[in-house]
Design an enzyme around this catalytic site. Structure first.
Site, PDB file in Angstrom:
ATOM      1  N   ARG A 196      11.828  -5.696   4.874  1.00 26.80           N
ATOM      2  CA  ARG A 196      11.589  -4.356   4.541  1.00 26.80           C
ATOM      3  C   ARG A 196      12.625  -3.527   5.250  1.00 26.80           C
ATOM      4  NH1 ARG A 196       5.741  -1.613   5.387  1.00 26.80           N
ATOM      5  NH2 ARG A 196       5.907  -2.343   7.325  1.00 26.80           N
ATOM      6  N   ARG A 203      11.617  -1.725  10.707  1.00 28.75           N
ATOM      7  CA  ARG A 203      10.503  -1.255  12.035  1.00 28.75           C
ATOM      8  C   ARG A 203      10.305  -2.283  12.773  1.00 28.75           C
ATOM      9  NH1 ARG A 203       5.295   0.449   8.043  1.00 28.75           N
ATOM     10  NH2 ARG A 203       4.276  -0.698   9.680  1.00 28.75           N
ATOM     11  N   ARG A 229      -0.239  -9.020  13.280  1.00 26.51           N
ATOM     12  CA  ARG A 229      -0.839  -7.756  12.597  1.00 26.51           C
ATOM     13  C   ARG A 229      -1.655  -8.567  11.444  1.00 26.51           C
ATOM     14  NH1 ARG A 229       4.321  -5.305  10.620  1.00 26.51           N
ATOM     15  NH2 ARG A 229       3.153  -3.797   9.141  1.00 26.51           N
ATOM     16  N   ARG A 277      -9.733   0.951   9.088  1.00 24.57           N
ATOM     17  CA  ARG A 277      -9.051  -0.558   9.146  1.00 24.57           C
ATOM     18  C   ARG A 277      -9.836  -1.379   9.954  1.00 24.57           C
ATOM     19  NH1 ARG A 277      -3.286   0.239   8.591  1.00 24.57           N
ATOM     20  NH2 ARG A 277      -2.463  -1.332   9.884  1.00 24.57           N
ATOM     21  N   LYS A 284       0.788  -1.202  -0.003  1.00 19.76           N
ATOM     22  CA  LYS A 284      -0.096   0.086  -0.048  1.00 19.76           C
ATOM     23  C   LYS A 284       0.938   1.215  -0.100  1.00 19.76           C
ATOM     24  CE  LYS A 284      -2.008  -1.153   3.902  1.00 19.76           C
ATOM     25  NZ  LYS A 284      -1.486  -2.334   4.200  1.00 19.76           N
TER      26      LYS A 284
HETATM   27  P1  AP5 Z   1       4.729  -1.550   1.659  1.00 22.65           P
HETATM   28  O1  AP5 Z   1       4.408  -0.726   0.653  1.00 22.65           O
HETATM   29  O2  AP5 Z   1       5.634  -0.788   2.816  1.00 22.65           O
HETATM   30  O3  AP5 Z   1       3.685  -2.373   2.242  1.00 22.65           O
HETATM   31  P2  AP5 Z   1       2.449  -1.675   3.082  1.00 22.65           P
HETATM   32  O4  AP5 Z   1       1.129  -2.433   2.837  1.00 22.65           O
HETATM   33  O5  AP5 Z   1       2.409  -0.266   3.162  1.00 22.65           O
HETATM   34  O6  AP5 Z   1       2.649  -2.234   4.663  1.00 22.65           O
HETATM   35  P3  AP5 Z   1       2.611  -1.658   6.147  1.00 22.65           P
HETATM   36  O7  AP5 Z   1       3.318  -2.605   6.807  1.00 22.65           O
HETATM   37  O8  AP5 Z   1       3.020  -0.275   6.099  1.00 22.65           O
HETATM   38  O9  AP5 Z   1       1.241  -1.794   6.225  1.00 22.65           O
HETATM   39  P4  AP5 Z   1       0.498  -1.868   7.519  1.00 22.65           P
HETATM   40  O10 AP5 Z   1      -1.101  -1.536   7.192  1.00 22.65           O
HETATM   41  O11 AP5 Z   1       0.541  -2.944   8.461  1.00 22.65           O
HETATM   42  O12 AP5 Z   1       1.041  -0.691   8.476  1.00 22.65           O
HETATM   43  P5  AP5 Z   1       0.752   0.776   8.946  1.00 22.65           P
HETATM   44  O13 AP5 Z   1       1.942   1.639   8.885  1.00 22.65           O
HETATM   45  O14 AP5 Z   1      -0.453   1.365   8.199  1.00 22.65           O
HETATM   46  O15 AP5 Z   1       5.631  -2.932   1.228  1.00 22.65           O
HETATM   47  C1  AP5 Z   1       6.213  -3.980   2.255  1.00 22.65           C
HETATM   48  C2  AP5 Z   1       7.300  -4.491   1.626  1.00 22.65           C
HETATM   49  O16 AP5 Z   1       7.328  -5.071   0.439  1.00 22.65           O
HETATM   50  C3  AP5 Z   1       8.637  -3.440   1.240  1.00 22.65           C
HETATM   51  O17 AP5 Z   1       9.850  -3.843   1.743  1.00 22.65           O
HETATM   52  C4  AP5 Z   1       8.285  -3.080  -0.143  1.00 22.65           C
HETATM   53  O18 AP5 Z   1       9.653  -2.773  -0.840  1.00 22.65           O
HETATM   54  C5  AP5 Z   1       7.990  -4.326  -0.662  1.00 22.65           C
HETATM   55  N1  AP5 Z   1       7.170  -4.480  -1.691  1.00 22.65           N
HETATM   56  C6  AP5 Z   1       5.796  -3.629  -1.897  1.00 22.65           C
HETATM   57  N2  AP5 Z   1       5.258  -3.951  -3.064  1.00 22.65           N
HETATM   58  C7  AP5 Z   1       5.791  -5.020  -3.577  1.00 22.65           C
HETATM   59  C8  AP5 Z   1       5.698  -5.781  -4.694  1.00 22.65           C
HETATM   60  N3  AP5 Z   1       4.648  -5.750  -5.511  1.00 22.65           N
HETATM   61  N4  AP5 Z   1       6.499  -6.945  -5.019  1.00 22.65           N
HETATM   62  C9  AP5 Z   1       7.470  -7.239  -4.254  1.00 22.65           C
HETATM   63  N5  AP5 Z   1       7.846  -6.368  -3.002  1.00 22.65           N
HETATM   64  C10 AP5 Z   1       7.122  -5.626  -2.672  1.00 22.65           C
HETATM   65  O19 AP5 Z   1       0.186   0.562  10.398  1.00 22.65           O
HETATM   66  C11 AP5 Z   1       1.098   0.423  11.416  1.00 22.65           C
HETATM   67  C12 AP5 Z   1       0.687   0.183  12.656  1.00 22.65           C
HETATM   68  O20 AP5 Z   1      -0.090   1.407  13.083  1.00 22.65           O
HETATM   69  C13 AP5 Z   1      -0.727  -0.624  12.850  1.00 22.65           C
HETATM   70  O21 AP5 Z   1      -0.319  -2.137  12.970  1.00 22.65           O
HETATM   71  C14 AP5 Z   1      -1.477   0.094  13.796  1.00 22.65           C
HETATM   72  O22 AP5 Z   1      -1.095  -0.317  15.184  1.00 22.65           O
HETATM   73  C15 AP5 Z   1      -1.229   1.512  13.719  1.00 22.65           C
HETATM   74  N6  AP5 Z   1      -2.331   2.058  12.773  1.00 22.65           N
HETATM   75  C16 AP5 Z   1      -2.095   2.574  11.389  1.00 22.65           C
HETATM   76  N7  AP5 Z   1      -3.242   2.833  11.047  1.00 22.65           N
HETATM   77  C17 AP5 Z   1      -4.226   2.573  11.914  1.00 22.65           C
HETATM   78  C18 AP5 Z   1      -5.633   2.765  11.725  1.00 22.65           C
HETATM   79  N8  AP5 Z   1      -6.387   3.394  10.749  1.00 22.65           N
HETATM   80  N9  AP5 Z   1      -6.497   2.237  13.018  1.00 22.65           N
HETATM   81  C19 AP5 Z   1      -5.818   1.794  14.015  1.00 22.65           C
HETATM   82  N10 AP5 Z   1      -4.371   1.727  14.232  1.00 22.65           N
HETATM   83  C20 AP5 Z   1      -3.624   2.043  13.006  1.00 22.65           C
END
Ligand code: AP5
Length: 217
Positions: A124, A157, A168, A85, A13
């Site tokens: 990552r 991270r 997660r 979420r 994402k």
């Molecule tokens: P990346 O693009 O970083 O993936 P992502 O989907 O953004 O993953 P996140 O871990 O950031 O999502 P998340 O939803 O768990 O975390 P968030 O920060 O929102 O890609 C991942 C890896 O794969 C990278 O190394 C990339 O290079 C590689 N890659 C990407 N695309 C690829 C492809 N097509 N092919 C191969 N490799 C690829 O949330 C973190 C925490 O914050 C949550 O756990 C929660 O505690 C809190 N939080 C955030 N939002 C909320 C909310 N709305 N409500 C409550 N808590 C929240």
């Protein structure tokens, strides 16, 4: 216009959001990035959020609604990454958007298998300064362990360790995945294959935004 990127942690994402928002001139808003910023600066909100994030749990909905509302009120074209979420957050978002007389145009669901996610997230690395995302297997930095843009040392991270990733994923399946049906019923969900490489996946999303239809394979 409001676009939502929906999918499990590690589906790509953030990676897609950065490219799409640049290409289509959207403001990329990641609740995860916003929360990490608060944690980094030890704000009141950050102190509250830290323990949930470290465990891979969701931060309470009321905290999230406040930060999202302020952002949506200030920006016209927004790409939401990591929000909503769960169903409560989706309903909160509906209320916020209706108060602003706006609506969601597209929801992209990046469907991706759990085992692929564990591999991607364990490898990552991110730049702590600019947030650029790397992967030591699929997208390594040309400067080895440093950011290509600003030479900062890349970090893993805290929530990218396997036990937290598995938690997660559990939270995702229980709380976030029901949003696929929620938005599908409204006819605004576009399923794309998150297991494709970054560029073909980007092309599928662009195809929908440019008025075509992606078949999701
Ligand atoms: P990346 O693009 O970083 O993936 P992502 O989907 O953004 O993953 P996140 O871990 O950031 O999502 P998340 O939803 O768990 O975390 P968030 O920060 O929102 O890609 C991942 C890896 O794969 C990278 O190394 C990339 O290079 C590689 N890659 C990407 N695309 C690829 C492809 N097509 N092919 C191969 N490799 C690829 O949330 C973190 C925490 O914050 C949550 O756990 C929660 O505690 C809190 N939080 C955030 N939002 C909320 C909310 N709305 N409500 C409550 N808590 C929240």
């Amino acid at each position: 216009m409001i676009i939502i990127l929906l999918g499990p942690p590690g589906a790509g994402k953030g990676t897609q959001a950065k490219v799409i928002s640049r290409k289509y001139n959207f403001k990329h808003y990641s609740t995860g990035d916003a929360l990490r910023h608060e944690v980094q600066y030890n704000t009141e909100l950050g102190i509250k959020a830290r323990k949930y994030m470290d465990e891979g749990a969701l931060v309470p909905d009321s905290v999230i609604a406040e930060i999202v509302k302020a952002h949506l009120a200030d920006n016209e074209n927004v790409l939401l990454d990591g929000y909503p979420r769960n169903i409560t957050q989706a309903q909160d978002l509906d209320i916020i958007l209706s108060s602003l007389n706006r609506s969601i145009e597209y929801v992209f669901y990046l469907e991706t298998d759990d085992e692929i996610i564990i591999r991607r997230l364990s490898s990552r690395r991110v730049c702590p300064e600019c947030g650029r995302i790397y992967n030591i297997i699929s997208m390594p930095s040309k400067k080895v362990s440093m950011c290509e843009d600003d030479d900062n040392v890349l970090l893993q991270r805290k929530d990218d360790h396997e036990d937290v990733i598995r938690n997660r994923l559990k939270v995702y399946h229980n709380e976030t995945h029901p949003l696929v049906a929620y938005y599908n019923e409204r006819g605004i969900l576009h399923k794309v294959n998150g297991e494709k490489d970054i560029k073909p996946l980007m092309a599928d999303i662009s195809c929908v935004l440019d008025g075509g239809v992606s078949n999701g394979n």
